[in-house]
Motif scaffolding. Structure first.
Motif, mmCIF file in Angstrom:
data_model
loop_
_atom_site.group_PDB
_atom_site.id
_atom_site.type_symbol
_atom_site.label_atom_id
_atom_site.label_comp_id
_atom_site.label_asym_id
_atom_site.label_seq_id
_atom_site.Cartn_x
_atom_site.Cartn_y
_atom_site.Cartn_z
ATOM 1 N N GLY A 3 9.617 -1.696 5.132
ATOM 2 C CA GLY A 3 9.959 -1.184 3.750
ATOM 3 C C GLY A 3 9.763 -2.609 2.927
ATOM 4 N N ILE A 4 10.088 -3.469 3.573
ATOM 5 C CA ILE A 4 10.061 -5.012 2.717
ATOM 6 C C ILE A 4 8.427 -5.252 2.334
ATOM 7 C CG2 ILE A 4 10.109 -7.633 2.995
ATOM 8 C CD1 ILE A 4 12.838 -7.111 4.546
ATOM 9 N N ALA A 5 7.670 -4.940 3.596
ATOM 10 C CA ALA A 5 6.251 -5.190 3.425
ATOM 11 C C ALA A 5 5.767 -4.326 2.337
ATOM 12 C CB ALA A 5 5.449 -4.983 4.751
ATOM 13 N N ALA A 6 6.276 -2.909 2.201
ATOM 14 C CA ALA A 6 5.775 -2.044 1.106
ATOM 15 C C ALA A 6 6.048 -2.417 0.063
ATOM 16 C CB ALA A 6 6.122 -0.699 1.666
ATOM 17 N N GLY A 7 7.313 -2.978 -0.098
ATOM 18 C CA GLY A 7 7.699 -3.031 -1.407
ATOM 19 C C GLY A 7 7.425 -4.689 -1.989
ATOM 20 N N PHE A 8 7.027 -5.605 -1.188
ATOM 21 C CA PHE A 8 6.652 -6.796 -1.374
ATOM 22 C C PHE A 8 5.200 -6.972 -1.519
ATOM 23 C CE2 PHE A 8 5.689 -11.182 -0.466
ATOM 24 C CZ PHE A 8 6.147 -11.990 -1.555
ATOM 25 N N PHE A 9 4.259 -6.111 -0.721
ATOM 26 C CA PHE A 9 2.983 -6.675 -0.753
ATOM 27 C C PHE A 9 2.048 -5.321 -1.464
ATOM 28 C CE2 PHE A 9 3.934 -8.669 3.388
ATOM 29 C CZ PHE A 9 3.571 -9.840 3.003
ATOM 30 N N GLY A 10 2.710 -4.193 -1.768
ATOM 31 C CA GLY A 10 2.347 -2.792 -2.407
ATOM 32 C C GLY A 10 1.039 -2.702 -1.850
ATOM 33 N N GLY A 11 0.223 -1.909 -2.522
ATOM 34 C CA GLY A 11 -1.110 -1.531 -2.192
ATOM 35 C C GLY A 11 -1.244 -0.683 -1.033
ATOM 36 N N TRP A 12 -2.057 -1.019 -0.107
ATOM 37 C CA TRP A 12 -2.325 -0.203 1.154
ATOM 38 C C TRP A 12 -0.949 -0.141 1.757
ATOM 39 C CZ3 TRP A 12 -5.196 3.625 1.754
ATOM 40 C CH2 TRP A 12 -6.402 3.611 1.000
ATOM 41 N N THR A 13 -0.262 -1.343 2.008
ATOM 42 C CA THR A 13 0.856 -1.317 3.108
ATOM 43 C C THR A 13 1.816 -0.330 2.410
ATOM 44 O OG1 THR A 13 0.236 -3.793 2.788
ATOM 45 C CG2 THR A 13 2.312 -3.157 4.209
ATOM 46 N N ASP A 14 1.777 -0.353 1.222
ATOM 47 C CA ASP A 14 2.763 0.383 0.497
ATOM 48 C C ASP A 14 2.620 1.912 0.773
ATOM 49 O OD1 ASP A 14 4.932 1.488 -0.867
ATOM 50 O OD2 ASP A 14 4.013 0.921 -3.009
ATOM 51 N N ARG A 15 1.257 2.417 0.427
ATOM 52 C CA ARG A 15 0.807 3.504 0.786
ATOM 53 C C ARG A 15 1.122 4.027 2.150
ATOM 54 N NH1 ARG A 15 -4.408 3.596 -2.630
ATOM 55 N NH2 ARG A 15 -3.098 2.100 -3.779
ATOM 56 N N ILE A 16 0.637 3.220 3.112
ATOM 57 C CA ILE A 16 0.695 3.679 4.624
ATOM 58 C C ILE A 16 2.189 3.774 5.021
ATOM 59 C CG2 ILE A 16 0.514 2.974 7.115
ATOM 60 C CD1 ILE A 16 -2.046 1.539 6.034
#
Lengths: 564, 337, 291, 541
Positions: free
Chosen positions: C110-123
Motif C-alpha cells: 500500500g505504501i508503495a502504491a500510494g507513494f510511487f503511484g503509477g504502475w505500482t499503484d495500478r498493480i
C-alpha cells in the motif's frame, strides 16, 4: 440620555479544559461596541481574538466555557440566556462570517437553500417567499444573476463569490451586529479589497455594528474606526484607529505596527528596537546569471480514476491537459534575490517546483551554472551532484518537517544523505547551523510539535542552507507566520544571503514583503509572465494593468510615526 | 452519465478476470477428486481414469481453463455435484434468499447503528458515547454462528416466540408467486398479509444475527464521519446563523457525513454476504452462501466458481450503485462527470 | 548522532498522552486490562491451569461448572477452563502472525502504491480489487481447504483476505503524504525514493496502521473461529476457542451451555479487547485530539 | 404468540383470500394441507439425484428411490433384537411380482397385472427388463451393486411375456436373489424415460435425475435441491398396503442443534441423523420415541496399512489392539449407542456370524511387550486420519485413541480429511492409521470379507491386506454357501474371522447404531439394510 453600547463585554474570561489542565484563552477582557460602529480586534495567533467572538456568539466548542465576566447584547445578558434564546439571537440579531469562505458553506447544499434555511429559521420568510427573499439577499451582496446562482453549489463559485454568499447568509435577517473573523484571509488581494468594501458598504447602509477580527493592522486601520489590540488573551490597548496609529501607547502595539510591512521602509525597520542589529543590511551586488530559464512549459494531463483510487479521489476523466506554466523565461543572477509574485493558481508554485527539479517540465530548458538540469529526470536528480546546490524553504514550516524527526535530525538529513559531513563532526555542524539561524541549541532535540512556528521555520531554513547551496527557493516562507515572527525571519533570510552569498527565488503573494527583500520581481498570471523588472520600478511604477490592479488592492496602513 | 457507467464497468474487468483465474486455480488445487466422486464408491482406478478423461480433467490446466472460459461465455457455469443441478439455475434460485436476508440485516443494522453513531458523535466522550461503543463492539466480537445459535435457543427453544429455524417460510406455507424473489416484497405485491408475516417472522432472527454483526462498522464510521464533519467550518457557520440543533445535525452535518458511510455500506454489504455463509447454515436458509460452503467442503468445483463469480459481479454492481448514490448525495461528483 | 534523548522524550510524551486518553476513557482502560490478562494467559497459561488441557477423563464427562471444574468438562471429560486458558496462546498467535504477515505485505504494498503511484499503484490496486471482489470468508475457506487445514494456512488465509484493507489504508495515508513538505524536503536532501518511503512515510503512518492492526487482530480470531465452525479449523486435540465454540454450539440446546459459552466468552473478550484497543489507539494517534 | 394458532390463522387468512380473485391457487392448496396428513422429516442433507442409477447419486437419493420405485421382490419383516420391526434377511415377499419361481439356472417372476406407473401406464415385463438392463449397463455404483449378485449382462434378463420375466444365472450365487431386493434393481417407466432420452443420454438419466418415473407408493412433487423434497402418496399404488401418510415433507436442516430443537418442540416429526449424545438425551423426553438398531453387517474399525512399516508387523498391530480405549470410546464418544465388538471372554468360541466381538482388551503391559518384541520398544510416530464428514464420532474416537496410544509410546498426529477427499485418500491406500466404517447391504459374512479382507485388494480393503490363506477361506465360504453346504460354510466363516482377529489388519471398534427419533404419535418405523426410512409403513396418529 446615555446611549448604551450594543455589545458590552465586561471582565470576560474563557477557559478551555485540555490535557494540561485548564487553559485560560481569554482573561478579564473588556470590549464594547456602539451602534453603527466598526470595531477592529487585532492580534496575532493565540491572542484570543477568535475565542472572544465565539464566546459572544456562545458557540465555543465543548471543551471551552465562559468562566467569568458578563456579555450584554442590547441589554440582554447573554451568559444567562437559554440556548433557545441564543438560537433566536444568532443569525437574526448577531451574525458572524468566517475565514475560508468555501469551507464555511455546506458543500452539498444549494446556496439559495442555505440562505433560506436561515430566513425560515428566524421566521423572516415562509415557504412562499423564501426563494424570492434568498435571491434578494444574493442580489444585495452584488452577485450577478442571483436567480441562477440560487441553485449553485459552493464548489461552483470562486472564493470571493463564496465569501459574498457567506455575507449574504449573515446579513439575510438584517442583524444588528456582524462579527467578521478574518474575512479575507486566504483570498487574493484584489478579491480581498472587493469583499471588505462590500462589508463596509452594507453594514454602513444598514446602520449595523461590525467587529472585524484580523491579524492585519493595515486592514484594521483601513476599515475600522476603533481598534482593540489583544495579546495572549488580554486586551492591551483600545483606542480610535487614528489614535492608535498616531500614538500607540502599548509596547506590543508598537511592535506589531513596526513589524507590519509597508511601503517606504527597509527590512531592518520591521524589527523592534531591542532586536535591531547594529549593522545595516549590505546591498546586494548581483553578478553573472546563475540560472537561466527559457520557454518553460508544464502541462498536467487529467488522471483516469480506477476502482481502487475512487474512494480517495473521485476525479473526472478525459479533460484537456491543463497548462499550469505557459512558456516563461527569466534568469537569476548570482547573489540576487528574485521575487515571483501572482495570485493563487498563477503557476508560481509549479515554476518553483520545476526549478527545484521536483517535477519535470513539459518543455523548455533550465540552465543552472551552465548545465541544463531541466533535462535530468526529477527522480534521478536526488543523486545528481547539482542537488546540493539548489535547496528550498517551504511555505508551511509544520508540514515540511517530518513529525518523527527531531530538529537536529531534520537539519542533519541533507548532511547525512549528500555526505557533506563526517559523522563525527555532524553534531557540531548541526549546532553551527542552528546558531546561524538563531535556533537555541537546547531546542535541537525537540520534535516539531514541541516547537513554535517561528522555531520550525528556522529549522527549515537551517536545513536548506546546510549544504551551502547556490540557490534557495523560498516558497512563501512567511505566509504561515505571525507578522512579528515574519519580521525576524525576513531579516534572518536577508542576513544569511549576504553571509553565504546565495541567490534567492522568493515566491510570494505579498507585494509588501517582496518589495522589502527582492532585487527584482516577476509578476505572473495564468502561467505567463505579465511584467518583470527591478522591484522598486515594478512596484512603484507598474506598467501592466494587472500589476496596477494588484498594487491598488493592497491595504495601506496610515503613515507611521518615525521610528524612535 | 452512461459513459461514466461504461467506464466504471471497464475498469472492473481486470478484477473480474482476476477472479475467474484465481477461482479456477483455487478450485483445481482443492483436495478431493471429482473423477473419483463421479466414478462411484467401488470404482477401480481404471474406471476413475476413464471418468477423468470424460470430464476433461486429464488435460493440461491451460486447456481446461480455456474450455472453462468458453463455457462461461455461453453462460454455462457447469453442474453441481451436491445438488445435481446446473449451477446457474441453483444460483438463480438461491440468490434472492441471500440477498433478501443480507439486505434485511443491513437495513436493520442501519436503522440502529446510524442513530447510535450520530448520538455518540454529538455527545462525544459522554457515557452514551462509551456505552454505544461497548455495545456495538460486543456485537462484532461474537462469531455470527454463535449469536445465531444463541438467538435460536432463546427465542425459539426457550421463549417460543420465534418460528422454527427452517429457512424462509414455515414448512406448511407456500412461497408467494415469484416476482422479485424477495418473499417480503412478493407477498406484499400479492397483497398476501399472512405470507408476509410468516416470511417476516422467519427473516427476523437471522436478520438480527447479521445486523448485530454489522452494527459496529456502521456505527463506527458514522461516529467518526460525524465527528469530522461537526468540526468543519460550515457547521460553525450554521450554528452561528442560529439554525436549530436538529437542522444543524441532520441537514448540515449528517448529509455531509453520509459519503464515508455509504462507502462503508458497500464494504459491509459484501462482508455480510460472507458472514451469511455461517448464518445460513445455522438457520437452514436456502441461500447462496450455504450452497457455496457445502460445495467447497465437497470439493465441488462448479458451484464454488459460480458463486465466486456471482459475488464478484454483485460486488461490482454494488460499487456502481455506490457511485451513483455518491452522485445523488454530493453535487461535486455530479459536476465532475 | 544521538537520537535517544529525543526519542525518549517522544515516548514519554506519547505515554503521557496515552494516560490522558485512557483516563478520559474508561472503556479503553478496561480494554488494556483485558489485554494484560490475555497476554498473561498466553504466556503462563500452560503452567497455571489446574488440569492438563488434553487429558481426557471419561469418568467425568459433560460435568457442569463446579468448584473442581470451573467451566465444567467437555464430552471427553477434559477441563474446559484449562482448555480455554491454554487456547489463548494459539488464538493470539494466529491473530498476531496473520496481522504481522498482512502488515508486512499489505502495508508495504500500500505504501508503495500510494507513494510511487503509477504502475505500482495500478498493480497493487488490481490485486486488492481482485481479492475484494471475492466473498472474503469463502476465499479464506477456499485457501484453507486447498492448502490443508493447518495453523500456518489459517494464518496465511487470514492475511490474504485482509490484504486489501491494509493496502488501502496504507495507500491512502501514503498518498496523502506523498506531496507533504517533509517528503519534498527529504528529496531535496538527496534521499532516494525508497529511502523516503521507508524513513519518512512508513514511520508516520505506523500509528494509523496500528489501529488497523488492532482491529484486524480481532477479526483474525473470528475468522479462525468461523473456519472451525465449518470444520476447517486446527487439528484436534489442540484447544482453540473457535473449535470449542463450534463444537459446543450443538450442545446449547441439550443443556450443556458451558461448552460453548466459556470459550465463546473468551473469544468475545479477546475480539472485544482488540477492537476497543483499536478504537482507543485511534484516539491516541488522532492528530486532531493531540494538541 | 401461540405458534400453532398462528399457522392456523395464517391458513384461514389464506383460505379467505382464496375466495377473492387475486390469490394464486398454489397458495391455497398448499396452505390447506393439514398438518396431520403430513409427515415432516428433518435431516442434515438431501438428495442430489432422484434416481439411484444416476451418476454420483448420494445416500439421501437412495431413500427417494426406495419409496418412489418398486422392485420385483422385497423382504418380509420380523421383530428385531430391540423389539422393533427388522427386515428378514431370509424371507422375501413379492412387490411388483406376484410370484417368484427359483430354478437351478434361472428365476422367473410373474408380474402383477394391476400395477401402474405414476402416469397411469401399466407396468410390463419390458419395463422390468429395460430397468435391469439399465442397472447393469450405466456403470458406477448400480452396476457394481448388481455384480455383487452376479447380475452382470443384459442377456440375463429375458422377457417371457407381457407379465413374465426370467433372470438367468451366470453362476450359482447365494446373493443373486437378495441382490434383487436391494434398492438398485428398481423398475422404471421405460416408455416415459425413453421419450426423454437423448443420443448422448440413452438411458434418460437426466430426466430421472429430476423426476420420479416409477410405480412406487410415493412420488416427488417438488424438489428444491439442498432445501426440501415433497412427496405425495400414489393413490393408485397396488404393490402393498396403502401407506397411511398422504404427504411427506423432507427438509434439510444443516444444524444438528436445530434439528434437535425442532424435534423437542414437536415441530418436526422424525429425524435420524443426530449426534449420539442427543439421542441418548432424547430418550428421556416423554414426547419422543427413539429406536436404535445396530448396522447390519457394519463395523467401525481402526485400519492399519499393512504394506508399510511399522504396521506390516502383526505384533505391532496386536499391540495397538491391546492399547485401544474401547470402553472409553463406547462411553465418551458414542454415549453407549453402539454394539461393543471387543472383550469377548477368553473362553468364547468363534461364531459363524459377522460382526462379532474380538478378545482384545486394554492391556498396556502386553501392548508394550508386543511392541518391544517387534523391536519398537521406544514407540514411533505416525498419523491418524479420519473423515471430517463424520467428525461427531470420529474426532472423539481419534482423540481418545491418540491419548491411549501415547501411553505405549506411539505418538500420533490427527489428520482431519474433508469428506470429499476421504474416498480419494482411501483409494490411495497410503494412510498409515485411520478409522472408517464399512457396511454391506447384503448381510452375509463372506460378502463383508470378500470386499474388506480379500487379496483382490478392492477399494474397501483399505489396509491392503493380502493373505492367500484368507483368500482361500473366503472363496470356500462363498462356494459352500452357493452349494448350500452349511457345515463347510460355518467352518470357513469361523476360520476367516479367527484369522482376521489374529492378523488384526483392522481392529473393529464397535458396531454403530442407526438411531431414529420421532414424535410419539409416529409409529411403524422399520429397520432396513439400507438404513433409510420406509415411508410406506409409517403411521401418524
Amino acid at each position: 440620555m446615555i446611549q448604551l453600547p450594543l455589545l458590552n463585554v465586561r471582565d470576560l474570561t474563557v477557559e478551555f479544559s485540555t490535557r494540561r489542565g485548564i487553559v485560560r484563552a481569554v482573561r478579564n477582557i473588556d470590549i464594547s461596541i456602539g451602534k453603527g460602529e466598526t470595531l477592529g480586534i487585532v492580534g496575532e495567533s493565540g491572542s484570543g481574538k477568535s475565542v472572544t467572538s465565539y464566546a459572544v456568539m456562545r458557540i465555543l466548542d465543548r471543551a471551552g466555557q465562559i468562566a467569568g465576566g458578563s456579555i450584554h447584547f442590547a441589554g440582554l445578558d447573554l451568559r444567562a440566556a437559554s440556548e433557545r434564546q441564543m438560537v433566536d439571537l444568532r443569525g437574526r440579531e448577531m451574525s458572524m462570517i468566517f475565514q475560508n469562505p468555501r469551507a464555511a458553506l455546506n458543500p452539498i447544499r444549494r446556496i439559495g437553500h442555505q440562505i433560506e434555511d436561515v430566513l425560515r429559521q428566524h421566521a423572516q420568510a415562509g415557504s412562499a417567499d423564501a426563494r424570492e427573499k434568498a435571491i434578494e439577499a444574493l442580489r444585495d451582496v452584488r452577485i450577478s444573476r442571483p436567480e441562477e446562482r440560487y441553485s449553485a453549489y459552493p464548489f461552483e463559485l470562486s472564493g470571493g463569490m463564496c465569501q459574498r454568499v457567506v455575507i449574504a447568509l449573515a446579513l439575510a435577517c438584517r442583524p444588528k451586529l456582524l462579527i467578521a473573523d478574518e474575512p479575507t484571509t486566504g483570498l487574493d488581494v484584489t478579491t480581498q479589497k472587493a469583499v471588505m468594501d462590500l462589508i463596509l458598504e452594507l453594514t454602513r447602509a444598514r446602520g449595523m455594528s461590525t467587529i472585524l477580527i484580523t491579524h492585519d493592522l493595515g486592514l484594521a486601520a483601513t476599515y475600522c474606526s476603533r481598534v482593540v489590540v489583544m495579546e495572549k488573551g488580554e486586551v492591551v490597548e483600545t483606542a480610535s484607529a487614528a489614535e492608535i496609529f498616531a500614538a500607540p501607547r502599548h509596547a506590543y502595539t508598537r511592535k506589531l505596527m513596526r513589524a507590519t510591512p509597508r511601503p517606504g521602509i527597509g527590512l531592518r525597520d520591521l524589527l523592534p528596537d531591542e532586536n535591531r542589529a547594529g549593522e545595516a543590511l549590505p546591498a546586494s551586488a548581483p553578478g553573472a546569471p546563475l540560472l537561466t530559464v527559457s520557454a518553460l512549459v508544464k502541462e498536467y494531463p487529467r488522471a483516469e480514476a480506477g476502482l481502487f483510487s475512487r474512494f480517495m479521489k473521485p476525479d473526472a476523466a478525459g479533460a484537456q491537459p491543463f497548462r499550469a506554466v505557459d512558456g516563461i523565461g527569466f534568469d537569476i543572477k548570482r547573489g540576487e534575490s528574485l521575487g515571483l509574485v501572482g495570485e493563487s493558481g498563477c503557476g508560481k508554485s509549479t515554476t518553483s517546483m520545476m526549478l527545484m527539479r521536483l517535477i519535470d517540465p513539459t518543455a523548455g530548458s533550465i540552465i543552472f551554472d551552465g548545465e541544463d538540469i531541466g533535462s535530468i529526470p526529477a527522480r534521478d536528480f536526488a543523486r545528481h551532484p547539482m542537488r546540493k546546490r539548489i535547496q528550498m524553504v517551504f511555505q508551511d514550516p509544520t508540514d515540511s518537517l517530518n513529525p518523527r524527526y527531531s530538529a537536529a535530525r531534520a537539519i542533519a538529513d541533507p548532511l547525512l544523505r549528500l555526505g557533506a559531513c563526517e559523522p563525527r563532526t555532524l553534531r557540531a555542524r548541526v549546532e553551527e547551523l542552528a546558531s546561524l539561524v538563531g535556533l537555541p541549541g537546547d531546542l535541537l532535540d525537540r520534535f516539531p510539535h514541541q516547537l513554535s512556528g517561528g522555531q520550525k521555520a528556522r529549522v527549515g531554513i537551517a536545513r536548506a542552507i546546510a549544504l551551502n547551496p547556490s540557490l534557495v527557493v523560498l516558497d512563501e516562507p512567511t505566509a504561515a507566520l505571525d507578522v512579528s515572527v515574519q519580521a525576524l525571519v525576513l531579516n534572518l533570510l536577508a542576513d544569511l544571503k549576504a553571509a553565504l552569498g546565495m541567490s534567492y527565488l522568493f515566491v510570494s503573494h505579498d507585494l509588501h514583503v517582496v518589495r522589502l527583500i527582492c532585487d527584482r520581481v516577476i509578476v505572473m498570471r495564468a502561467g505567463r509572465i505579465i511584467e518583470q523588472g527591478r522591484a522598486a520600478d515594478v512596484l512603484d511604477h507598474p506598467k501592466a494593468d494587472y500589476t496596477k490592479e494588484l498594487i491598488a488592492a493592497l491595504p495601506h496602513p496610515p503613515a507611521q510615526p518615525a521610528a524612535r | 452519465m452512461l459513459k461514466i457507467l461504461i467506464g466504471r464497468i471497464l475498469t472492473t474487468i481486470p478484477a473480474l478476470i482476476g477472479v475467474v483465474v484465481v477461482s479456477f486455480l483455487l478450485t483445481r488445487v482443492l483436495p478431493g477428486d471429482t473423477a473419483a466422486y463421479f466414478a462411484g464408491p467401488a470404482a477401480t482406478p481404471q474406471a476413475i481414469e476413464e471418468v477423468r478423461k470424460k470430464l476433461g480433467l486429464d488435460r493440461p490446466l491451460p486447456e481446461q481453463f480455456a474450455s472453462y472460459v468458453r463455457d462461461l461465455s455461453h453462460g454455462n457455469l457447469g453442474q453441481s455435484l451436491t445438488t445435481g443441478q446446473p449451477v446457474l439455475s441453483d444460483i438463480k434460485a438461491r440468490l434472492p434468499a441471500s440477498a433478501e436476508l443480507t439486505l434485511f440485516g443491513l437495513v436493520l443494522s442501519l436503522l440502529i447503528a446510524v442513530p447510535l453513531g450520530i448520538v455518540a458523535a454529538v455527545r462525544q466522550g459522554s457515557m452514551i458515547d462509551h456505552a454505544c461503543r461497548a455495545i456495538v463492539t460486543a456485537g462484532v466480537s461474537l462469531p455470527v454462528f454463535f449469536t445465531g445459535l444463541l438467538l435460536v435457543y432463546v427465542f425459539y427453544f426457550i421463549l417460543q416466540i420465534s418460528p422454527a429455524p427452517l429457512g424462509r417460510l414455515d414448512v406448511f406455507a407456500s412461497a408467494p408467486a415469484e416476482i422479485t424473489g424477495f418473499y417480503l416484497l412478493d407477498s406484499l405485491l400479492a397483497r398476501d398479509g399472512a405470507t408476509f408475516r410468516a416470511s417476516f417472522s422467519q427473516l427476523l432472527l437471522p436478520g438480527v444475527t447479521l445486523a448485530i454483526f454489522a452494527l459496529a462498522p456502521i456505527a463506527r464510521i458514522t461516529r467518526a464521519s460525524m465527528l469530522s464533519v461537526l468540526s468543519m467550518d460550515f457547521v460553525r457557520t450554521a450554528r452561528a446563523s442560529g439554525l436549530s440543533r436538529r437542522k444543524v445535525i441532520m441537514t448540515y452535518a449528517f448529509r455531509n457525513a453520509l459519503l464515508p458511510v455509504v462507502t462503508t455500506l458497500g464494504m459491509v454489504f459484501s462482508f455480510l454476504l460472507g458472514a451469511n455463509v455461517l448464518v445460513e447454515k445455522v438457520f437452514a436458509w436456502p441461500g447462496i452462501g450455504s450452497y457455496a460452503v457445502e460445495a467447497l467442503i465437497a470439493s465441488d468445483f462448479a458451484p464454488v466458481q459460480g458463486f465466486v463469480l456471482a459475488m464478484a459481479i454483485l460486488y461490482i454492481v454494488l460499487n456502481l450503485l455506490i457511485d451513483l448514490s455518491y452522485r445523488l448525495i454530493d453535487p461535486r461528483m455530479r459536476a465532475s462527470s | 548522532m544521538s537520537r535517544s534523548p529525543g526519542t525518549g522524550a517522544a515516548i514519554l510524551a506519547t505515554l503521557s498522552h496515552a494516560r490522558y486518553v485512557i483516563s478520559g476513557n474508561p472503556v479503553t482502560a478496561f480494554a488494556f486490562m483485558l489485554l494484560g490478562l490475555l497476554l498473561f494467559c498466553a504466556v503462563f497459561g500452560p503452567w497455571i491451569v489446574p488440569f492438563d488441557p488434553l487429558a481426557s477423563d471419561t469418568a467425568a464427562t459433560l460435568k457442569a461448572p463446579s468448584l473442581r471444574h470451573w467451566f465444567g468438562t467437555d464430552a471427553l471429560g477434559r477441563d474446559v477452563f484449562s482448555r480455554v486458558v491454554a487456547a489463548t496462546r494459539l488464538d493470539l498467535a494466529i491473530a498476531v502472525f496473520s496481522v504481522a504477515l498482512v502488515f508486512a505485505f499489505g502495508g508495504l504494498a500500500g505504501i508503495a502504491a500510494g507513494f510511487f503511484g503509477g504502475w505500482t499503484d495500478r498493480i497493487v490496486g488490481r490485486i486488492a480489487d481482485t481479492i475484494m471482489a471475492f466473498p472474503l470468508f469463502v476465499l479464506a475457506m477456499g485457501i484453507v481447504a486447498a492448502l490443508g487445514n493447518t495453523v500456518t494456512n489459517i494464518v496465511i488465509a487470514t492475511a490474504i483476505i485482509n490484504f486489501p484493507l491494509y493496502a488501502r489504508v496504507a495507500r491512502t495515508e501514503a498518498s496523502v503524504r506523498r506531496e507533504a513538505g517533509f517528503v519534498m524536503a527529504a528529496r531535496l536532501s538527496g534521499n532516494s525514493e525508497l529511502r523516503i518511503a521507508l524513513t519518512s512515510i512508513l514511520p508516520n503512518i505506523l500509528p494509523i496502521m496500528m489501529v488497523q492492526m488492532s482491529l484486524t487482530m480481532g477479526y483474525a480470531i473470528l475468522n479462525a473461529a468461523g473456519l472451525s465452525f465449518i470444520g476447517l479449523g486446527v487439528r484436534p486435540p489442540m484447544p482453540e476457542w473457535g473449535i470449542m465454540v463450534a463444537e459446543g454450539a450443538g450442545s446449547i440446546i441439550s443443556g450443556e451451555w458451558w461448552l460453548a459459552l466459556f470459550p465463546g466468552l473468551a473469544l468475545m473478550l479477546a475480539v472485544f479487547c482488540f477492537n476497543l484497543i483499536g478504537d482507543g489507539l485511534r484516539d491516541i494517534v488522532d492528530p486532531q485530539r493531540r494538541t | 404468540m401461540d405458534r400453532r394458532k398462528f399457522i392456523k390463522t395464517a391458513g384461514a387468512a389464506a383460505a379467505v383470500s382464496a375466495t377473492g380473485v387475486s390469490a394464486p391457487a398454489i397458495v391455497t392448496s398448499a396452505m390447506a394441507q393439514s398438518r396431520a396428513e403430513t409427515l415432516l422429516i428433518v435431516s442434515e442433507s438431501g438428495p442430489n439425484n432422484l434416481d439411484i442409477h444416476g451418476v454420483g447419486t448420494n445416500v439421501p437419493g437412495y431413500e427417494v428411490s426406495w419409496n418412489c420405485y418398486d422392485r420385483l421382490i422385497s423382504h418380509e419383516m420380523k421383530t428385531g433384537e430391540n423389539g422393533a420391526p427388522y427386515y428378514d434377511r431370509e424371507k422375501f415377499k413379492p412387490e411388483l411380482a406376484e410370484d417368484m419361481n427359483v430354478g437351478a439356472n434361472s428365476v422367473t417372476f410373474k408380474l402383477r397385472k394391476d400395477a401402474t406407473f405414476h402416469d397411469g401406464a401399466p407396468v410390463t415385463a419390458r419395463d422390468v427388463k429395460w430397468s435391469l438392463d439399465r442397472a447393469v449397463s450405466v456403470g458406477g455404483f448400480p452396476t457394481f451393486q448388481m455384480k455383487a449378485g452376479s447380475l452382470e449382462k443384459p442377456e440375463q434378463f429375458v422377457v417371457v411375456d407381457d407379465h413374465t420375466v426370467r433372470i438367468d444365472f451366470l453362476r450359482p450365487d447365494k446373493l443373486t436373489i437378495p441382490d434383487l431386493a436391494v434398492i438398485v434393481p428398481c423398475v422404471i417407466n421405460s416408455e416415459l424415460v425413453k421419450k426423454n432420452a437423448t443420443a448422448q443420454d440413452p438411458w434418460g438419466l437426466e430426466y430421472t435425475k429430476q423426476n420420479t418415473a416409477g410405480s412406487g407408493a410415493y412420488k416427488v412433487t417438488k424438489w428444491t435441491p439442498g432445501t426440501e423434497v415433497v412427496f405425495e402418496r400414489n393413490e393408485a399404488w397396488k404393490c402393498g398396503k396403502m401407506p397411511a401418510i398422504p404427504r411427506i415433507i423432507w427438509r434439510m436442516v444443516p444444524s444438528a442443534g436445530n434439528r434437535r430443537a425442532l424435534l423437542e418442540r414437536g415441530d418436526a416429526d422424525i429425524s435420524y441423523d443426530l449426534p449420539n449424545k442427543d439421542f441418548v438425551e432424547l430418550k428421556s423426553n416423554p414426547k419422543l420415541s427413539i429406536i436404535s438398531t445396530p448396522y447390519s453387517n457394519g463395523v467401525q474399525y481402526l485400519g492399519m496399512n499393512v504394506k508399510k512399516p511399522p504396521f506390516d508387523n502383526p505384533k505391532v498391530r496386536q499391540a495397538v489392539a491391546y492399547a485401544l480405549p474401547y470402553q472409553k470410546i463406547m462411553d465418551a464418544a458414542l454415549y453407549g449407542l453402539s454394539k461393543p465388538l471387543f472383550g469377548a471372554s477368553a473362553a468364547a468360541t468363534t461364531q459363524p456370524s459377522w460382526p462379532q466381538a474380538h478378545k482384545y482388551n486394554v492391556d498396556l503391559a502386553k501392548a508394550r511387550a508386543l511392541l518391544a518384541e517387534a523391536g519398537l520398544a521406544d514407540g514411533f510416530e505416525t498419523t491418524l486420519s479420519f473423515d471430517l464428514g463424520f467428525a461427531g464420532v470420529n474426532e472423539p474416537v481419534c482423540v481418545l485413541i491418540q491419548e491411549s496410544l501415547a501411553q505405549i509410546g506411539i505418538k500420533t498426529t490427527i489428520n482431519k480429511v474433508p469428506g470429499a477427499n476421504w474416498r480419494t485418500e482411501l483409494n490411495k491406500k497410503e494412510m498409515p492409521l485411520f478409522t472408517n466404517v464399512f457396511s454391506g447391504w447384503l448381510d452375509y459374512p463372506e460378502y463383508f470379507f470378500f470386499w474388506c479382507y480379500d487379496g483382490q485388494n478392492s477399494v474397501f480393503n483399505t489396509m491392503s491386506y493380502q493373505n492367500p490363506e484368507m483368500d482361500k477361506l473366503i472363496a470356500s465360504a462363498r462356494s459352500s454357501a452357493a452349494a448350500g453346504n452349511k457345515a463347510a460354510y460355518d467352518k470357513s466363516v469361523e476360520g476367516f474371522v479367527d484369522l482376521a482377529y489374529t492378523d488384526m489388519p483392522r481392529i473393529p471398534l464397535f458396531q454403530p447404531y442407526v438411531n431414529v427419533a420421532m414424535q410419539k404419535n409416529i409409529t411403524g418405523y422399520q429397520y432396513w439394510f439400507h438404513r433409510r426410512l420406509d415411508y410406506r409403513a409409517l403411521v401418524k396418529a
